[in-house]
Design an enzyme around this catalytic site. Structure first.
Site, mmCIF file in Angstrom:
data_model
loop_
_atom_site.group_PDB
_atom_site.id
_atom_site.type_symbol
_atom_site.label_atom_id
_atom_site.label_comp_id
_atom_site.label_asym_id
_atom_site.label_seq_id
_atom_site.Cartn_x
_atom_site.Cartn_y
_atom_site.Cartn_z
ATOM 1 N N PRO A 1 0.785 -1.241 0.000
ATOM 2 C CA PRO A 1 0.000 0.000 0.000
ATOM 3 C C PRO A 1 0.816 1.291 0.000
ATOM 4 O O PRO A 1 0.805 2.061 0.973
ATOM 5 C CB PRO A 1 -0.850 -0.132 1.269
ATOM 6 N N CYS A 2 1.494 1.563 -1.117
ATOM 7 C CA CYS A 2 2.245 2.817 -1.206
ATOM 8 C C CYS A 2 1.306 4.018 -1.210
ATOM 9 O O CYS A 2 1.747 5.149 -0.964
ATOM 10 C CB CYS A 2 3.153 2.816 -2.433
ATOM 11 N N HIS A 3 0.010 3.777 -1.438
ATOM 12 C CA HIS A 3 -0.953 4.888 -1.365
ATOM 13 C C HIS A 3 -1.115 5.401 0.063
ATOM 14 O O HIS A 3 -1.667 6.483 0.275
ATOM 15 C CB HIS A 3 -2.314 4.452 -1.925
#
Length: 277
Positions: free
Chosen positions: A246-248
């Protein structure tokens, strides 16, 4: 655009395209608290059908979603100062439960990294997901690539760049079960190609809880490199598994969204859905 053309345009939209338009509309009218009729009109659906579609996508009603978006901002999602560091065990520690998925992380060895995928067979296919069409690719050891792109060619080019010597085989049926697992919280194995530092950063991202976010500085501290925020940013940007890693969930210290390789609107949609739930 004529009424007939508008109807045709709306009829050709995917669920995610409708959702993205609605999120943009809500965000531009934070003070107005737009009602169901207004949102349904933007989505090109009747209020009844929009309510059903949106609730199925978001897991909450449009009214609850509007309340979240208009009363919160990204900075409210940021973790407390030491939570990520406390939850992170430096280095890949083998199979275990990470964030909201049962994820087994299998990182390539330094020798495998240098081989650039030589001898690896990668099966790939394009699939519809809750966040738009995506390229999904797997090796015998797990999911290795998940890429949102409006261009098949661009998505495949990024896969080839990540695994330049691998053998790529199209397999839509074979990758369908993997994409279903990636978006349903079922047990999932990941096969990651990255440097030791990148692997540490990506595991740190997996430890950020759904509905929360961390700054680049917090991630840097968690991996034992508190002065390496810029290097962390580069590692975050090189992540090839959208949503699953989850780089978001990484924001600037001010709470600003910053960039996202698959579009800032998609980043907002991901964070908003997680937080609203």
């Amino acid at each position: 655009m004529s009424p007939g053309a508008a109807r045709g345009y709306h009829q050709g939209m995917t669920t995610y395209e409708r959702v993205e338009r609605v999120i943009t509309f809500i965000d531009s009218r934070r003070e107005e608290q737009p009602d169901l009729d207004a949102l349904a009109k933007v989505a090109g659906l009747s209020p009844f059908h929009f309510h059903r579609l949106f609730t199925r996508w978001a897991g909450v009603t449009p009214k609850a979603f509007v309340k979240f978006v208009t009363s919160q901002n990204a900075k409210n999602l940021l973790l407390t100062k030491d939570l990520l560091s406390a939850s992170y065990d430096a280095g890949l520690s083998g199979p275990g439960r990470l964030h909201d998925l049962f994820v087994t992380v299998d990182g390539v060895t330094p020798g495998e990294y240098k081989s650039r995928g030589d001898g690896v067979v990668i099966r790939w296919g394009f699939h519809e997901t809750p966040f738009g069409r995506a390229l999904v690719a797997t090796t015998p050891r797990g999911l290795c690539h998940l890429d949102f792109s409006s261009s098949r060619g661009a998505a495949l080019a990024r896969l080839k760049k990540k695994w330049p010597k691998a053998v790529l085989r199209e397999d839509h049926a074979g990758t369908a079960s993997v994409v279903a697992k990636a978006f349903s919280g079922r047990k999932l194995a990941l096969h990651l190609r990255g440097t030791p530092f990148q692997l540490k950063v990506w595991e740190a991202l997996l430890r950020i809880p759904a509905g929360r976010a961390a700054t680049y500085a917090q991630v840097a501290k968690a991996v034992g490199r508190p002065k390496a925020s810029r290097a962390v940013g580069a590692a975050v940007g090189s992540n090839a598994l959208a949503v699953v890693i989850p780089c978001h969930r990484v924001l600037r210290a001010t709470g600003a969204f910053g960039g996202y390789r698959w579009g800032v609107l998609r980043k907002r949609a991901l964070l908003a859905r997680e937080a609203a739930r």
